[in-house]
Design an enzyme around this catalytic site. Sequence first.
Site, short mmCIF file in Angstrom:
data_model
loop_
_atom_site.label_atom_id
_atom_site.label_comp_id
_atom_site.label_asym_id
_atom_site.label_seq_id
_atom_site.Cartn_x
_atom_site.Cartn_y
_atom_site.Cartn_z
N CYS A 1 -32.49 36.04 -59.05
CA CYS A 1 -32.96 37.12 -59.90
C CYS A 1 -34.48 37.09 -59.99
O CYS A 1 -35.09 36.03 -60.13
CB CYS A 1 -32.38 37.09 -61.31
SG CYS A 1 -30.60 37.22 -61.37
N ARG B 1 -35.39 37.44 -54.20
CA ARG B 1 -34.71 36.55 -55.13
C ARG B 1 -33.30 37.02 -55.47
O ARG B 1 -32.53 36.31 -56.11
CB ARG B 1 -35.51 36.41 -56.43
CG ARG B 1 -36.90 35.87 -56.22
CD ARG B 1 -37.61 35.75 -57.53
NE ARG B 1 -37.03 34.71 -58.35
CZ ARG B 1 -37.45 33.45 -58.37
NH1 ARG B 1 -38.45 33.08 -57.63
NH2 ARG B 1 -36.86 32.57 -59.14
N LYS C 1 -33.15 33.71 -52.67
CA LYS C 1 -34.11 32.71 -52.21
C LYS C 1 -34.08 31.42 -53.03
O LYS C 1 -33.95 30.35 -52.48
CB LYS C 1 -35.51 33.32 -52.22
CG LYS C 1 -36.60 32.39 -51.70
CD LYS C 1 -36.57 32.29 -50.21
CE LYS C 1 -37.62 31.35 -49.66
NZ LYS C 1 -37.23 30.86 -48.34
C1 F6R Z 1 -31.77 28.00 -45.87
C2 F6R Z 1 -32.39 27.93 -47.17
C3 F6R Z 1 -31.71 27.15 -48.23
C4 F6R Z 1 -32.72 26.33 -49.04
C5 F6R Z 1 -32.03 25.64 -50.21
C6 F6R Z 1 -32.99 24.77 -51.00
O1 F6R Z 1 -32.54 28.74 -44.97
O2 F6R Z 1 -33.42 28.49 -47.39
O3 F6R Z 1 -30.71 26.33 -47.71
O4 F6R Z 1 -33.32 25.40 -48.19
O5 F6R Z 1 -31.49 26.60 -51.05
O6 F6R Z 1 -34.04 25.54 -51.52
P1 F6R Z 1 -35.34 24.86 -52.06
O7 F6R Z 1 -36.05 24.23 -50.91
O8 F6R Z 1 -36.13 25.98 -52.66
O9 F6R Z 1 -34.93 23.83 -53.07
#
Ligand code: F6R
Length: 615
Positions: free
Chosen positions: A2, A27, A610
């Site tokens: 979000c 997001r 994201k």
């Molecule tokens: C895959 C992807 C996700 C993130 C995961 C961790 O392309 O982007 O698997 O790597 O959700 O996210 P962060 O690094 O923000 O903790």
Amino acid sequence: MCGIVGYVGSQSALDVVMAGLKRLEYRGYDSAGVAVPADGGLAAAKRAGKLVNLEKELLERPLPSGSTGIGHTRWATHGGPTDANAHPHLDNAGRVAVVHNGIIENFAALRGELAGRGHDLVSETDTEVVAHLLAEEFSAGADLAEAMRLVCRRLEGAFTLVAVHADAPDVVVGARRNSPLVVGVGEGESFLASDVAAFIAHTRSAIELGQDQVVELRRDGVTVTGFDGSPAEVRSYHVDWDASAAEKGGYDYFMLKEIAEQPKAVADTLLGRIDAAGSLTLDEVRIGAAELRELDKVVIVACGTAFHAGLIAKYAIEHWTRLPCEVELASEFRYRDPILDPRSLVVAISQSGETMDTLMALRHAREQGSKVLAICNTNGSTIPRESDAVLYTHAGPEVAVASTKAFLTQLVACYLVALYLGQVRGTKWGDEIRAVIRDLSRISGAVERVLETMEPVRALARSLAGKKTVLFLGRHVGYPVALEGALKLKELAYMHAEGFAAGELKHGPIALIEEDLPVVVVVPSPRGRSVLHDKIVSNIQEIRARGARTIVIAEEGDDAVVPYADHLIRIPVTPTLLQPLVSTVPLQVFACELATARGNEVDQPRNLAKSVTVE
Ligand code: F6R
């Protein structure tokens, strides 16, 4: 998950909020909505689906203009992605509007209570209760900030809330517990957002909000208090990238831009961390040398792509420092009662710095007395704030949902941590460290060279658009690369993709091989540990004998693979441990092109968001 935007100033709030939502759409994109106090009332609009649906709605039914407003782009948790469940949510009188990121765990009890007092709740969301509770407190005489504090004290779970009230048209109020919210401070205008990208076009001056804080936003400034009303200390910071970094810059997708930015991101992450003598100067690692010498293990926690970076880090840490290193999915970590104590160093890897599973894992580690070092790409986010130290990756904003440049910079940061531990603990000699640093400094150029040779990979990807399954094999550090290649393909191309350790093949997965099944094989360098190389060449022969179409990623000059490769993707000669920095890149390009060929949305894959701010 979000995206939230709030604005008070002299510009059209709707314009500022909609532009902010556009930047935050990565997001969540299940629905979008806005609310603006105007003409003594409150005008709101919301629509299921992407932001473009809301834009159409606003063209057909324009809202009155106002200079205060809030907006939301949703990744659905409670209640499907419908118009009714879209945010903002209003009270029955339509005087207060609220947007929310997170999960209110006690919403069912609050809902029952409100229904008992005659409130009519019209959505399936957990959020709507907040609008009704705020309306009650406001009617009872509290101002909007105080009403928010009172309501937050009753909520359980994780939440960022932002609200406006028709009777307080110059104020936006926000609250934060566990979910991200940052304040932007402009000239005669103030902003609230889940991420600075929403207001970077207006100001680069930002304030971090802490846990359990409420912020009152006015044109002339902001006031931050705890949920109990006590004045709160806040940290201001300058955002060191500008609006152009959050634009596509001529690329069709953010992902393509972010793949192309990798050489710079890698170089930037090394910058300033090596002194003239070639030693590492990681001042950010504020954990004393004596404590680092006392460590008896390293535990890495992370999710998704960041977890794959952790798996690769394990090879480097154990090889260079002789410290045992465990790598654990953050979502599993605290539930299995891990053995931790002050001699364990926990490394939490996260691009966003907001991933709830990783945050909960690091909190658990700190409760056990372990020191936590965060590797993070987002200044001011929760994970570095709650860690003992942080090593920032300098990838710049990563907007595409699928992580690319953040992954490569996480790898660089992991190598730096491993070398630093080796330096401090004396398990690596200065000249060895200098040699690896030299190799690392050249990697940026090697990544650049890989990017220049990607046209055949794109053509190959397009030719496989009709396939249902792709398998990925690797050994040693190539194994996590295979996992990462499979993850990229799943999330972008929506294909069945699996990564295996090549040595495991004979223990079951080889049964999957059938005629013309594409199998990508990441081949280790033939130099150094050539036994690994020889074994994987045998694995390639085994799958080819069973009909697989082999797509081989191998170093320039590695001729042993040529007879068994139906498609050969060359990567520059690189030391084995560092090879993932170059071998991952073709897999990113491959997944991106396959997704495009299959007509998928590259930057916003279905069902994803994201930053995953719920457990
Ligand atoms: C895959 C992807 C996700 C993130 C995961 C961790 O392309 O982007 O698997 O790597 O959700 O996210 P962060 O690094 O923000 O903790």
